[in-house]
Design an enzyme around this catalytic site. Structure first.
Site, mmCIF file in Angstrom:
data_model
loop_
_atom_site.group_PDB
_atom_site.id
_atom_site.type_symbol
_atom_site.label_atom_id
_atom_site.label_comp_id
_atom_site.label_asym_id
_atom_site.label_seq_id
_atom_site.Cartn_x
_atom_site.Cartn_y
_atom_site.Cartn_z
ATOM 1 C CD GLU A 1 1.593 -5.267 5.830
ATOM 2 O OE1 GLU A 1 2.316 -6.193 6.273
ATOM 3 O OE2 GLU A 1 0.896 -5.385 4.807
ATOM 4 N N GLY B 1 0.525 -4.938 0.881
ATOM 5 C CA GLY B 1 -0.643 -4.991 -0.007
ATOM 6 C C GLY B 1 -0.358 -5.744 -1.302
ATOM 7 C CB ALA C 1 -0.883 -0.012 1.244
ATOM 8 C CD GLU D 1 -2.583 -7.203 2.977
ATOM 9 O OE1 GLU D 1 -2.220 -6.084 2.533
ATOM 10 O OE2 GLU D 1 -3.143 -7.333 4.076
HETATM 11 N N1 COA Z 1 4.591 3.085 -0.808
HETATM 12 C C1 COA Z 1 4.969 4.217 -1.401
HETATM 13 N N2 COA Z 1 6.109 4.345 -2.110
HETATM 14 C C2 COA Z 1 6.872 3.251 -2.235
HETATM 15 C C3 COA Z 1 6.525 2.021 -1.639
HETATM 16 C C4 COA Z 1 5.325 1.961 -0.903
HETATM 17 N N3 COA Z 1 4.887 0.827 -0.334
HETATM 18 N N4 COA Z 1 7.498 1.126 -1.917
HETATM 19 C C5 COA Z 1 8.409 1.778 -2.668
HETATM 20 N N5 COA Z 1 8.032 3.056 -2.854
HETATM 21 C C6 COA Z 1 8.743 4.104 -3.597
HETATM 22 C C7 COA Z 1 9.959 4.630 -2.862
HETATM 23 O O1 COA Z 1 9.574 5.583 -1.909
HETATM 24 C C8 COA Z 1 10.756 5.189 -3.993
HETATM 25 O O2 COA Z 1 10.194 6.440 -4.369
HETATM 26 P P1 COA Z 1 11.157 7.722 -4.650
HETATM 27 O O3 COA Z 1 12.048 7.285 -5.787
HETATM 28 O O4 COA Z 1 10.203 8.797 -5.017
HETATM 29 O O5 COA Z 1 11.908 7.933 -3.374
HETATM 30 C C9 COA Z 1 10.500 4.218 -5.126
HETATM 31 O O6 COA Z 1 9.281 3.561 -4.799
HETATM 32 C C10 COA Z 1 11.573 3.170 -5.296
HETATM 33 O O7 COA Z 1 11.737 2.499 -4.047
HETATM 34 P P2 COA Z 1 13.160 2.360 -3.285
HETATM 35 O O8 COA Z 1 12.885 2.190 -1.837
HETATM 36 O O9 COA Z 1 14.077 3.487 -3.691
HETATM 37 O O10 COA Z 1 13.706 1.008 -3.948
HETATM 38 P P3 COA Z 1 14.735 -0.016 -3.287
HETATM 39 O O11 COA Z 1 15.096 -0.969 -4.368
HETATM 40 O O12 COA Z 1 15.819 0.702 -2.578
HETATM 41 O O13 COA Z 1 13.872 -0.799 -2.161
HETATM 42 C C11 COA Z 1 11.945 -1.965 -1.295
HETATM 43 C C12 COA Z 1 12.794 -1.624 -2.538
HETATM 44 C C13 COA Z 1 10.709 -2.715 -1.789
HETATM 45 C C14 COA Z 1 12.766 -2.848 -0.359
HETATM 46 C C15 COA Z 1 11.537 -0.674 -0.563
HETATM 47 O O14 COA Z 1 10.987 0.210 -1.533
HETATM 48 C C16 COA Z 1 10.510 -0.872 0.519
HETATM 49 O O15 COA Z 1 10.847 -1.334 1.591
HETATM 50 N N6 COA Z 1 9.234 -0.490 0.247
HETATM 51 C C17 COA Z 1 8.184 -0.555 1.231
HETATM 52 C C18 COA Z 1 7.714 -1.959 1.477
HETATM 53 C C19 COA Z 1 6.625 -1.978 2.511
HETATM 54 O O16 COA Z 1 6.824 -1.686 3.673
HETATM 55 N N7 COA Z 1 5.416 -2.356 2.071
HETATM 56 C C20 COA Z 1 4.284 -2.467 2.934
HETATM 57 C C21 COA Z 1 3.496 -1.236 2.931
HETATM 58 S S1 COA Z 1 2.053 -1.387 3.977
#
Ligand code: COA
Length: 260
Positions: free
Chosen positions: A134, A111, A66, A114
């Site tokens: 989460e 999400g 999400a 999910e």
């Molecule tokens: N919501 C909003 N934005 C997200 C996102 C999310 N769940 N997951 C990734 N993004 C965005 C990042 O903020 C980034 O945006 P920016 O370039 O404007 O800063 C872009 O997507 C790329 O992500 P980034 O974190 O730079 O890539 P990465 O390869 O370094 O890491 C992940 C990848 C998946 C490990 C990391 O993005 C992450 O931990 N995301 C969240 C996962 C999460 O907690 N999901 C559950 C949400 S309830």
């Protein structure tokens, strides 16, 4: 109005729905959830569609969760509504009358997992990572994760993924029964296309009856589920496709199913 976050494309009876926010790893914001909900309702209502493939754009992610930046500013009622809209989308997919394949081409987190779990088959690339992270945000899964993961993989795996929040590899997800198959990244499209083609040629009313028996029947006590299955089984004898399928077997030829 900006570009839709969801791309829809048909080839024959296969509908491909692609989440198009690759720069945000296809994170589910409210607009994307609404567009997906509409896309799945449309796919269900369109008689020319026999199978749906759901995926995320770009090489990195199916869906990374999400949208955290959107959630960051929400109050309790907004959060509740957001969760309920996400849950409704997942339920729409799960109860679709046509099979839905999740093409998991990278991260399927929060999400994203999910969403994949609401689909009927999950095919992951070998570099995919799945999880329910989460807890790291002071949150819990809110689009059905605690319930669908529990039913799919059992209590031990669900508590491990949700309490610890660490993503697991595609190989481990396969071991736990969270995904159906893991294939090399380069082989993902060919495998998903082969499955979608197979399902698009199968008897649509029987596919629907299987989905309803497993999804609806699985939510009942065994006796009720068996009653439900029995009724669906009986209904098949009223279909042209059952006559065609059994006749084709006897005549040693391939069946051609019309969906009647
Ligand atoms: N919501 C909003 N934005 C997200 C996102 C999310 N769940 N997951 C990734 N993004 C965005 C990042 O903020 C980034 O945006 P920016 O370039 O404007 O800063 C872009 O997507 C790329 O992500 P980034 O974190 O730079 O890539 P990465 O390869 O370094 O890491 C992940 C990848 C998946 C490990 C990391 O993005 C992450 O931990 N995301 C969240 C996962 C999460 O907690 N999901 C559950 C949400 S309830």
């Amino acid at each position: 109005m900006g570009e839709s976050p969801v791309l829809i494309a048909d080839s024959g009876a296969i509908r491909r729905i692609t989440i198009q926010r690759p720069d945000k790893l296809n994170a589910l914001n409210a607009e994307t959830i609404a567009a997906l909900t509409e896309a799945f309702h449309d796919a269900d209502a369109d008689p020319s569609v026999r199978v749906v493939v759901l995926t995320g754009a770009g090489p990195k992610a199916f869906v990374a969760g999400a949208d955290i930046s959107e959630m960051a500013d929400m109050g309790a009622m907004d959060g509740r509504d957001f969760g309920l809209r996400g849950q409704a989308l997942m339920r729409t997919i799960e109860t679709l009358t046509k099979p839905v394949i999740a093409r998991i081409n990278g991260f399927a987190l929060g999400g994203g997992l999910e969403l994949a779990m609401a689909c009927h088959l999950r095919i992951a690339s070998d570099n995919a990572k799945v999880g329910q992270p989460e807890i790291n945000l002071g949150l819990i899964p809110g689009f059905g994760g605690t319930q669908r993961l529990l039913r799919l993989a059992g209590r031990a795996a669900t508590l491990e993924l949700c309490l610890l929040g660490a993503p697991i590899t595609a190989a481990r997800a396969l071991e736990l029964g969270i995904v159906n198959e893991v294939v090399a990244v380069d082989a993902l499209d060919a495998r998903v296309d082969a499955l979608a083609t197979q399902l698009s040629n199968a008897a649509p009313l029987a596919l629907r009856a299987i989905l309803e028996s497993v999804i609806h029947g699985g939510e009942c006590a065994l006796g009720e589920g068996l009653q439900f299955e029995g009724a669906q089984f009986g209904l098949m004898f009223a279909t042209a496709d059952m006559r065609e399928g059994t006749a084709a077997f006897v005549e040693k030829r391939k069946p051609s199913f019309s969906g009647r």
